[in-house]
Design an enzyme around this catalytic site. Structure first.
Site, PDB file in Angstrom:
ATOM      1  N   ASP A  27      46.768   2.893  49.268  1.00  0.00           N
ATOM      2  CA  ASP A  27      47.644   4.034  49.468  1.00  0.00           C
ATOM      3  C   ASP A  27      48.980   3.778  48.762  1.00  0.00           C
ATOM      4  OD1 ASP A  27      48.323   6.534  51.107  1.00  0.00           O
ATOM      5  OD2 ASP A  27      49.893   5.158  51.755  1.00  0.00           O
ATOM      6  N   GLU A  46      46.478   4.916  44.543  1.00  0.00           N
ATOM      7  CA  GLU A  46      47.335   6.015  44.115  1.00  0.00           C
ATOM      8  C   GLU A  46      48.439   5.445  43.227  1.00  0.00           C
ATOM      9  OE1 GLU A  46      47.445   9.312  47.551  1.00  0.00           O
ATOM     10  OE2 GLU A  46      48.258   7.383  48.187  1.00  0.00           O
TER      11      GLU A  46
END
Length: 696
Positions: free
Chosen positions: A404, A433
């Site tokens: 993340d 990400e």
């Protein structure tokens, strides 16, 4: 300001903060006392900051950070010296980095050792809870910030907490390295490692390339929380691996459904211990799980017995093993860029000011949006992350990690993880990400898509694919290629995994998606963007987009239910929305079973056609060609010495005729009933067509 406070800001710098009163404006003759030593403090500067006067001193001498020192001023006032900015210095990291693998608990039937890292604590205890009694056991300072104690006896099943006296306060907190916990992380538990299940099956993808992967994102909770599936232990690790689950019309659901799809990996929303859900009443509240609480402990709301440490651990191990038996890998969604609550997470109680990023004023940064950006570049924060990752690998047999907000994590940390993975199993996937998010750390040191320093074998969610094919995420009415926009050169490049971002050099780095747990589902956005068109067109557009994810160069990523038009009832951020929004609606599986069969055909084609899984830019340049027609339709050709494949991505209903040199077979068409003849091929619906010529 009413109190006087003294802080060690550097190894040779101290600041003392006084209330701004007349008697505090002209102080002199300061000295430091502790450890049988008196050290003269030399005034370097004095500042008035509103109701505070700040004295800054330098000095010669060495301070033992685990010992108590006092500053004395000319009025003979005694002020305890607290740790300050010194903990964020490079020298501090170098002096107190501990590379041992024994932090936390080391259990034997005759004695258990407890170890904790806190260079600035003055006293550390472990509190043991047996029945209604608690006992306190002091830890001794060893070196490099490590405290340790061995407690005799068989402590299996005993609950415990650490307690530390830091900066004038004594607080109790969880073990940062705990493997087991009671419900809601109230206390940690000593466990016997011999009672942990050993996986029966190896990771299924040894020595495979990332482009072989077909990733399917799912939530343990969402998969079986709905009444549209006959699950008994809803939203648990057990039900996530349960065979025999059925939809209301008797079709396969859950585990059996995923097995039959043909996907290679399941990426799970967070399964580490997180906050936001009461583990003793798990359906009272909903949360995706991006609220890290304990980095080595499985989430209790996914188990049938959240207070039983072996149930939490072994049910997860057994679930992963069941997928491995079917040749499917499990990828963890991990959140190491922030934690949920600074006030309850152990770091600031162990060593205030060390673990989180701050700006030049000492204020916590908020690049993550959670007011708790972890300083991954600090050595013991990095160690925690690396140790956590490899604990999930060694203990649970995890096959990959989705990071993340990976763009907030420093490259050095990610490179250490990637390089260590190469020794264990190069096929373990690592991606995240890669958004380039402003923060106090230099951009060229962070692991985002714009940083060419990122290793080639770390992948990125390619949001350019999402925005180009689906349409802009935060502009619901804006269309992408699949929803009706004409193809651009960028669209063609993305199909070939070319020129997508500075750090994406190889197709294996491009995680291709149009839908994930975040933001609106494709269906919900398409219903807005294609408002004037009938439902049939919306479904065709989504089917087109999903086929593109499977057939493009790179790594396909599919959100659970995307293949049968999952909806979240228009909710664009469902992180804490109720189950009726987030749950998989298995009636859609019943309704769209023919489209699901088509999806399975696409997966089979990708698996069997090497041209769809090219691994180098050279091969893509020499074996693929993409063009767009005046109508907006895309023709994607792949060619080598064995076969010639032509894929037609048609995003419109204009009538078109295609002719081909040589004999081709139609191996897939998303609207098969529309095909009358191949010579010529006539198309007039939003669709995907695959033709193949086998060379002799």
């Amino acid at each position: 300001m009413k109190t006087i406070e003294a802080y060690l800001e550097g190894f040779h710098e101290i600041s003392v903060l006084y209330p701004n009163t007349e008697e505090n404006q002209h102080l002199d003759d300061f000295y430091l006392a502790g450890e049988s030593e008196t050290i003269v403090l030399n005034l370097a500067s004095k500042k008035t900051l509103g109701d505070t006067i700040k004295y800054i001193f330098d000095f010669k001498g060495f301070i033992f950070l685990n010992k108590t020192y006092y500053v004395y001023d000319s009025l003979d006032r005694k002020i305890e010296l607290y740790s300050g900015e010194v903990v964020r210095s490079e020298l501090f990291d170098n002096l107190f980095y501990y590379d041992g693998d024994d932090l936390g608990v080391s259990y034997t039937p005759t004695a258990t050792t407890f170890k904790m890292w806190s260079p600035v604590a003055k006293e550390v205890n472990v509190i043991l809870f047996k029945a209604d009694q608690e006992t306190t056991h002091p830890l001794s300072y060893v070196n490099q910030g490590v405290w340790s104690v061995e407690v005799e006896g068989d402590l299996e099943g005993v609950h415990y907490l650490f307690e530390a006296h830091v900066n004038g306060k004594t607080k109790r907190f969880n073990d940062l390295y705990a493997l087991a916990s009671t419900a809601n992380g109230k206390r940690n538990i000593v466990i016997n490692p011999k009672k942990i299940h050993q996986p029966k099956h190896k990771r299924p993808f040894k020595h495979t390339h990332p482009t072989e992967a077909i990733i399917y994102e799912a939530s343990v909770r969402d998969m079986t929380s709905s009444d549209t599936v006959n699950a008994e232990e809803k939203s648990t690790f057990n039900d996530f691996k349960q065979s025999g689950l059925k939809t209301l019309k008797g079709l396969s659901a859950g585990f059996d459904y995923i097995k039959d799809l043909g996907v290679t990996h399941v990426q799970l929303l967070p399964i580490y211990d997180f906050e936001g859900v009461d583990e003793t009443d798990r359906f009272k509240h909903y949360n995706w799980g991006y609220n890290p609480s304990q980095y080595f402990v499985p989430e209790g709301s996914f188990t049938t017995k959240p207070n039983d440490p072996y149930a939490r651990i072994n049910q997860l191990i057994d679930m992963i093993d069941a997928y491995h038996e079917q040749g499917i890998g499990i990828i963890m969604d991990v959140v190491y860029n922030h934690i949920y609550n600074i006030k309850t997470f152990p770091f600031d109680m162990m060593i205030p000011g060390y673990a989180y990023r701050v700006d030049h004023n000492g204020v916590l940064t908020n690049a993550s949006g959670c007011d708790s950006d972890l300083a991954t570049e600090r050595l013991m924060v990095r160690k925690l992350i690396v140790d956590s990752v490899f604990n999930w690998i060694n203990m649970y047999n995890i096959d990959g990690f989705r990071f993340d907000l990976m763009g907030l994590i420093d490259c050095h940390t990610m490179h250490i993880i990637r390089q260590k993975l190469e020794f264990i199993d190069p096929s373990i996937l690592l991606y995240g990400e890669g958004w380039n998010m402003p923060t106090v750390v230099p951009s060229n040191t962070l692991c985002h898509m714009d940083n060419k320093k990122t290793l080639y074998n770390i992948g990125f969610f390619n949001d350019q694919v999402r925005e180009t094919i689906k349409g802009e995420t935060f502009q619901l009415k804006q269309k992408g290629f699949a929803t009706g926009q004409p193809a651009t050169q960028k669209t063609l490049n993305l199909i070939q995994a070319k020129n997508t971002a500075k750090a994406i050099t190889y197709p294996s780095q491009s995680i291709n998606y149009v839908e994930c747990h975040d933001n609106h589902t494709f269906y919900d956005k398409a219903r807005v963007a294609m408002k004037s068109l009938p439902e049939k067109n919306v479904l065709q557009a989504q089917k087109l987009a999903t086929s593109m994810m499977v057939l493009m160069q790179g790594v396909p990523f599919i959100h659970a239910g995307q293949e049968f038009y999952r909806s979240k009832q228009g909710e664009g951020n469902s992180y804490k929305s109720p189950d009726n929004i987030n749950a998989i609606d298995w009636t859609l599986r019943d309704k769209h079973h023919e489209d699901i069969e088509d999806f399975k055909k696409l997966i089979k084609i990708r698996k069997t056609e090497p041209l769809l899984k090219l691994t180098t830019p050279y091969d893509i340049e020499h074996k693929t060609f993409v063009r767009s027609c005046k109508s907006g339709t895309i023709v994607y050709e792949l060619n080598d010495e064995k076969s010639h494949i032509i894929i037609i991505f048609k995003n419109n209903e204009k009538h078109e005729t295609f002719t081909f040199d040589g004999a081709f077979d139609i191996i897939y068409h998303s609207e098969a009933h529309q095909i009358k003849t191949l010579k010529p091929l006539s198309l007039s619906t939003i669709s995907t067509t695959i033709l193949k010529q086998t060379k002799r």
